[in-house]
Design a protein around this motif. Structure first.
Motif, PDB file in Angstrom:
ATOM      1  N   ALA A   1       0.692  -1.330   0.034  1.00 15.76           N
ATOM      2  CA  ALA A   1      -0.167  -0.117   0.050  1.00 15.76           C
ATOM      3  C   ALA A   1       0.865   1.198  -0.053  1.00 15.76           C
ATOM      4  O   ALA A   1       0.661   2.394  -0.390  1.00 15.76           O
ATOM      5  CB  ALA A   1      -0.931  -0.091   1.310  1.00 15.76           C
ATOM      6  N   GLY A   2       2.150   1.077   0.667  1.00 15.40           N
ATOM      7  CA  GLY A   2       3.048   2.461   0.689  1.00 15.40           C
ATOM      8  C   GLY A   2       3.316   2.898  -0.602  1.00 15.40           C
ATOM      9  O   GLY A   2       3.711   4.034  -0.680  1.00 15.40           O
ATOM     10  N   CYS A   3       3.086   2.049  -1.637  1.00 16.62           N
ATOM     11  CA  CYS A   3       3.675   2.349  -3.148  1.00 16.62           C
ATOM     12  C   CYS A   3       2.951   3.407  -3.417  1.00 16.62           C
ATOM     13  O   CYS A   3       3.353   4.240  -4.267  1.00 16.62           O
ATOM     14  CB  CYS A   3       3.596   1.223  -4.169  1.00 16.62           C
ATOM     15  N   PHE A   4       1.606   3.677  -2.877  1.00 12.74           N
ATOM     16  CA  PHE A   4       0.781   4.540  -3.430  1.00 12.74           C
ATOM     17  C   PHE A   4       0.364   5.603  -2.295  1.00 12.74           C
ATOM     18  O   PHE A   4      -0.454   6.677  -2.604  1.00 12.74           O
ATOM     19  CB  PHE A   4      -0.492   3.858  -3.819  1.00 12.74           C
ATOM     20  N   ALA A   5       0.790   5.407  -1.088  1.00 11.33           N
ATOM     21  CA  ALA A   5       0.606   6.586   0.043  1.00 11.33           C
ATOM     22  C   ALA A   5       1.091   7.762  -0.475  1.00 11.33           C
ATOM     23  O   ALA A   5       2.147   7.903  -0.853  1.00 11.33           O
ATOM     24  CB  ALA A   5       1.099   6.069   1.336  1.00 11.33           C
ATOM     25  N   ALA A   6       0.321   8.962   0.106  1.00 10.85           N
ATOM     26  CA  ALA A   6       0.954  10.327  -0.110  1.00 10.85           C
ATOM     27  C   ALA A   6       2.062  10.495   0.626  1.00 10.85           C
ATOM     28  O   ALA A   6       3.267  10.830  -0.181  1.00 10.85           O
ATOM     29  CB  ALA A   6      -0.109  11.134  -0.020  1.00 10.85           C
ATOM     30  N   ASP A   7       2.231   9.900   1.732  1.00  4.56           N
ATOM     31  CA  ASP A   7       3.439  10.234   2.510  1.00  4.56           C
ATOM     32  C   ASP A   7       3.591   9.023   3.410  1.00  4.56           C
ATOM     33  O   ASP A   7       3.207   8.889   4.482  1.00  4.56           O
ATOM     34  CB  ASP A   7       3.621  11.311   3.480  1.00  4.56           C
ATOM     35  N   PRO A   8       4.298   7.824   2.592  1.00  4.92           N
ATOM     36  CA  PRO A   8       4.351   6.626   3.443  1.00  4.92           C
ATOM     37  C   PRO A   8       5.034   6.607   4.798  1.00  4.92           C
ATOM     38  O   PRO A   8       5.138   5.847   5.770  1.00  4.92           O
ATOM     39  CB  PRO A   8       5.057   5.689   2.540  1.00  4.92           C
ATOM     40  N   ALA A   9       6.013   7.668   4.879  1.00  3.44           N
ATOM     41  CA  ALA A   9       6.791   7.936   6.188  1.00  3.44           C
ATOM     42  C   ALA A   9       5.815   8.201   7.341  1.00  3.44           C
ATOM     43  O   ALA A   9       6.102   8.238   8.422  1.00  3.44           O
ATOM     44  CB  ALA A   9       7.607   9.028   6.243  1.00  3.44           C
ATOM     45  N   THR A  10       4.439   8.681   7.088  1.00  3.44           N
ATOM     46  CA  THR A  10       3.795   9.130   8.147  1.00  3.44           C
ATOM     47  C   THR A  10       2.341   8.468   8.231  1.00  3.44           C
ATOM     48  O   THR A  10       1.668   8.178   9.205  1.00  3.44           O
ATOM     49  CB  THR A  10       3.322  10.608   7.930  1.00  3.44           C
ATOM     50  N   SER A  11       1.901   7.809   6.968  1.00  4.06           N
ATOM     51  CA  SER A  11       0.549   7.011   6.794  1.00  4.06           C
ATOM     52  C   SER A  11       0.463   5.936   5.766  1.00  4.06           C
ATOM     53  O   SER A  11       1.206   6.500   4.531  1.00  4.06           O
ATOM     54  CB  SER A  11      -0.420   7.891   6.739  1.00  4.06           C
ATOM     55  N   LEU A  12       0.190   5.129   5.941  1.00  9.28           N
ATOM     56  CA  LEU A  12      -0.046   4.036   4.857  1.00  9.28           C
ATOM     57  C   LEU A  12      -1.337   3.927   4.211  1.00  9.28           C
ATOM     58  O   LEU A  12      -1.660   3.408   3.300  1.00  9.28           O
ATOM     59  CB  LEU A  12       0.290   2.488   5.269  1.00  9.28           C
ATOM     60  N   ALA A  13      -2.173   5.120   4.454  1.00 10.55           N
ATOM     61  CA  ALA A  13      -3.394   5.040   3.952  1.00 10.55           C
ATOM     62  C   ALA A  13      -3.487   5.278   2.585  1.00 10.55           C
ATOM     63  O   ALA A  13      -2.974   6.331   2.021  1.00 10.55           O
ATOM     64  CB  ALA A  13      -4.443   6.225   4.819  1.00 10.55           C
ATOM     65  N   VAL A  14      -4.367   4.700   1.818  1.00 11.17           N
ATOM     66  CA  VAL A  14      -4.682   4.735   0.436  1.00 11.17           C
ATOM     67  C   VAL A  14      -6.139   4.871   0.101  1.00 11.17           C
ATOM     68  O   VAL A  14      -6.739   3.823   0.248  1.00 11.17           O
ATOM     69  CB  VAL A  14      -4.043   3.476  -0.245  1.00 11.17           C
ATOM     70  N   PRO A  15      -6.335   5.582  -0.443  1.00  8.55           N
ATOM     71  CA  PRO A  15      -7.949   5.953  -0.829  1.00  8.55           C
ATOM     72  C   PRO A  15      -8.296   4.888  -2.000  1.00  8.55           C
ATOM     73  O   PRO A  15      -7.289   4.560  -2.831  1.00  8.55           O
ATOM     74  CB  PRO A  15      -8.154   7.121  -1.424  1.00  8.55           C
ATOM     75  N   ALA A  16      -9.329   3.935  -1.859  1.00  8.02           N
ATOM     76  CA  ALA A  16      -9.912   3.130  -2.808  1.00  8.02           C
ATOM     77  C   ALA A  16     -10.001   3.837  -4.278  1.00  8.02           C
ATOM     78  O   ALA A  16     -10.594   4.911  -4.108  1.00  8.02           O
ATOM     79  CB  ALA A  16     -11.120   2.375  -2.309  1.00  8.02           C
ATOM     80  N   GLY A  17     -10.084   3.320  -5.209  1.00  7.49           N
ATOM     81  CA  GLY A  17     -10.182   3.898  -6.675  1.00  7.49           C
ATOM     82  C   GLY A  17      -8.941   3.924  -7.298  1.00  7.49           C
ATOM     83  O   GLY A  17      -7.830   3.346  -7.176  1.00  7.49           O
ATOM     84  N   LYS A  18      -9.053   4.777  -8.420  1.00  6.93           N
ATOM     85  CA  LYS A  18      -8.171   5.147  -9.490  1.00  6.93           C
ATOM     86  C   LYS A  18      -6.684   5.614  -8.650  1.00  6.93           C
ATOM     87  O   LYS A  18      -6.934   6.502  -8.018  1.00  6.93           O
ATOM     88  CB  LYS A  18      -8.451   5.972 -10.382  1.00  6.93           C
ATOM     89  N   PRO A  19      -5.507   5.068  -8.839  1.00  2.00           N
ATOM     90  CA  PRO A  19      -4.413   5.977  -8.417  1.00  2.00           C
ATOM     91  C   PRO A  19      -4.210   7.216  -8.510  1.00  2.00           C
ATOM     92  O   PRO A  19      -4.587   7.654  -9.719  1.00  2.00           O
ATOM     93  CB  PRO A  19      -3.183   5.012  -8.862  1.00  2.00           C
TER      94      PRO A  19
END
Length: 734
Positions: A72-90
């Motif tokens: 998921a971290g590949c698509f996170a806005a800032d993986p150093a602070t959060s691994l949250a990724v919204p569902a849907g189109k990257p």
């Protein structure tokens, strides 16, 4: 390494900071193990992902023909602070290369865009849907047992090596499991092996007896010995995200039916036509309303908007015919709008079809619409001119072939051919293919005649397409009706390869062709995976015959109607499954003159990748002119399974009964005249009341098939933010 959670996000952030990639012409040995030679298919399931303009590089693994698992971290806005990724189109365009141990090779594997993300919230894992299935690589199966201390897992990734920023080969190595918790495992590379930048999301595989099973994904690493890492860092330890317990989750996502998602946020949307609505004072110019899922509002579309081709004119009835498909394969559903009564300059009712492309901002807010008009474009569309009364777009079907290629099927039942009025034809569009066909096309049984209306109904599945000609004369019986069944492959004659033409005089089809039956007035088709088959190679076609006269003893009931269901195999064999009407053994209700049973049919497969069962292969039949009590033409909907005897599973839906449609039956409501089915709901349009401007109701299939607990969704003008405009909301639903 020792298990510790404190440095987790920082370490992951460093691992993902790949930056702009430079490539070396001569890959060398890597810390992650030896480079796989070109043509090596041992780890063909491995994938390289490039996010954005080389903003990040990651690895992944094919777990389904059109889905990868990765970090998921590949698509996170800032993986150093959060691994949250919204569902849907990257958020950034992402390209995946699958099945190529040598990235310079094009002889194997495939390159696809990632068009949808489905993240986990409990670990560094995301499912990534590809723009098309990968058909030449076998997906890896998921392990079902947790990694255990001391176990060896084989790793494959496309990240940095000891000496290269961006190697051109897949690299592999071995890791030893130190320990595992509920969602992760700590691992240590063996013989100097480490996961480097760009390896996040790469598969960690349990190998036993030559069988590979996916146990985990690389998540974080200390990157000891990797290119660009401080030489003082020597640890080859890391953290892997477990996937062995995600089988049910993966199956639920990869096996689900595709939703309508115009704004690519993985929330289901719906478009509803109101072709009778006035626009800027122009009677029956027509409009449609789009309701976006997840509470993201609605919008009204019509031809006076700058991004919708044409202009509103009285009698156009824009929004009367709809279909949906991701035609440009960008992950956003596109809306196909048929406008059969559109005047083309001075040519009345020639008709055209408009494709409104979806985008993150909504329908029509991205790329310019595609207008499909006779005499323009390429192929058959360009070769044929618009003529009065063609009614191009009077019937629409759209979807994807078994190989994942999007197509559009368009009926023009009013087309005059060889001097015969309303003979009709169909257009088939797929990629660079633009062809037309009719009843004089090679291999299609029948001949062009007056009033055949070939193309008055159309349907498709990933395996086949079907075109109805309800005005076909069979023998001496006028308007008896016929349906042509074809494959998606265009043959040497330049038409989709014909499979069969079916009418009620065909061998194995019940009943007989009679004048006025109008067999194939409505069609619906779904893919079917028969028992023992590895994939859904067959199709099931539902054929409505609303003009059928039924007999009970010596009493006849003209236009009582019936439905025929047939199975079409991959080899092209057609066989009847059932003939259904209200006199069929075990089926509830009794036939009456003028009921119009089969005026609309909707076939749905709620589990399209699984073996078809009576609970997943479903059929809804509209009976819009059924009298209920003293309410003339109140109408109702009857549901069945497509498999098994019709009387084993039929259920009755009318306004106010316990299936959940609100209101009470009223005269001329014509319930059942406007239907659509998705993987979750049966949608019933009620444009003629009881709501003044119409309404649509989404009935969960659990309700439609006899239950009562599901929540019914209702959309109508003036409700939940929909503007109080229009006249007959619900005449088309997609």
């Amino acid at each position: 390494m020792h298990s510790t959670r404190r440095p987790r996000l920082a370490a992951l952030g460093a691992a993902l900071a790949a930056g702009a990639l430079a490539v070396s012409a001569t890959p060398s040995g890597a810390v992650t193990g030896p480079a796989s030679p070109s043509g090596d298919t041992t780890h063909a399931y491995a994938a390289q992902l490039i996010v954005g303009d080389h903003d990040r590089g990651c690895s992944g693994v094919l777990v389904d023909a059109e889905w990868l698992l990765t970090a998921a971290g590949c698509f996170a806005a800032d993986p150093a602070t959060s691994l949250a990724v919204p569902a849907g189109k990257p958020q950034l365009k992402t390209i995946a290369t699958i099945g190529r141990s040598d990235l310079t090779s094009t002889s194997a594997g495939a390159v696809r865009e990632v068009v949808e993300l489905q993240p986990r919230t409990d670990r560094d894992v995301v499912l990534a849907r590809l723009s098309r299935p990968v058909t030449n690589v076998t997906p890896i199966t998921l392990a079902t047992a947790a990694p255990t201390a001391g176990e060896e897992l084989r790793f494959a990734g496309y990240g940095r090596s000891a000496t290269e920023w961006a190697p051109l080969n897949l690299h592999t190595g071995a890791f030893s499991v130190d320990a595992a918790d509920a969602t992760t495992a700590t691992v240590t590379g063996k013989d100097g092996v480490a996961a480097c930048m760009g390896d996040s999301g790469g598969p960690m595989v349990r190998v036993s007896g030559g069988t590979h099973q996916l146990a985990a994904l690389s998540s974080q690493s200390y990157q000891g010995g990797c290119y660009g890492v401080d030489e003082a860092v020597t640890s080859t330890g890391g953290i892997a995200a477990r996937v062995d317990d995600l089988g049910a989750w993966v199956a639920s996502k990869t096996g689900a039916t595709r939703i309508t998602d115009f704004n690519c946020d993985a929330a289901e949307d719906i478009a509803v036509g109101d072709p009778k609505a006035s626009v800027n004072g122009l009677s029956e110019a027509g409009l449609l309303k789009v309701v976006y899922g997840a509470g993201k509002g609605s919008e009204t579309l019509h031809q006076d908007l700058s991004y919708v081709p044409g202009e509103s004119e009285a009698g156009d009835e824009f929004g009367g015919e709809l279909a949906v498909v991701d035609y440009d394969e960008d992950g956003c559903t596109d809306l196909v709008v048929g406008i059969p009564l559109e005047d083309v300059e001075t040519t009345a009712d020639a008709g055209w079809v408009t494709v409104l492309y979806g985008s993150p901002a909504g329908l029509g807010k991205g790329k310019a619409a595609l207008n499909l008009q006779q005499g323009t474009g390429t192929g058959a569309l360009k070769e044929r001119a618009s003529e009065a009364g063609d009614r191009m777009g009077a019937a629409l079907a759209a979807g994807r072939t078994a190989a994942g290629e999007p197509y559009i099927l368009i009926g023009a039942p009013g087309k005059n051919l060889k001097g015969y009025h309303d003979a009709g034809l169909a257009y088939y569009l797929r990629g660079s293919t633009s062809v037309s066909f009719h009843q004089d096309s090679p291999g299609i049984v029948g001949v062009i005649n007056e009033g055949d209306e070939f193309g008055a109904s159309v349907a498709g599945s990933p395996n086949h397409i079907a075109v109805g000609s309800p005005g076909e004369t069979v023998g001496t019986s006028a308007d008896a009706g016929m349906v042509a069944i074809l494959k998606h492959e265009v043959n040497a004659d330049g038409v989709p390869a014909p499979v069969a033409s079916v009418n009620q005089d065909s061998t194995g089809i019940s009943d007989a062709s009679e004048g006025g039956d109008r067999f194939a007035s409505s069609l619906s088709m779904v893919a079917h995976r028969p028992s023992g088959a590895a994939a859904a190679t067959d199709s099931v076609l539902a054929i409505g015959t609303p003009g059928e006269t039924l007999w009970v003893g010596t009493n006849s009931f003209p236009q009582a109607g019936q439905v025929t269901t047939v199975r079409v195999t991959a080899a092209g064999a057609v066989s009847e499954l059932a003939t259904i009407h209200q006199g069929t053994e075990g089926v509830n209700g009794a036939s009456a003159s003028g009921d119009g049973f089969g005026t609309q049919v909707v076939a749905v497969n709620t589990a399209p990748k699984a073996v078809g069962t009576a609970s997943t292969m479903l059929l809804a039949v509209g009976v819009p002119k059924k009298d209920i009590g003293t309410a003339t033409d109140a109408g109702f909907v009857q549901t069945f399974s497509l498999l098994g005897a019709p009387g084993d599973s039929d259920h009755w839906i009318e306004a106010g009964n316990d299936r959940g449609v609100p209101g009470t039956p009223g005269a001329s409501q014509l319930m059942g005249n406007y239907l659509n089915g998705t993987g979750t709901h049966l949608w019933i349009g009620m444009p003629h009341g009881p709501a003044d401007r119409g309404a649509v109701h989404g009935i969960p299939w659990s309700n439609a098939m006899g239950g009562t607990g599901g929540t019914v969704i209702t959309h109508q003008p003036g409700l939940n933010g929909l503007p109080l405009t229009g006249k007959a909301f619900g005449m088309a639903i997609r």
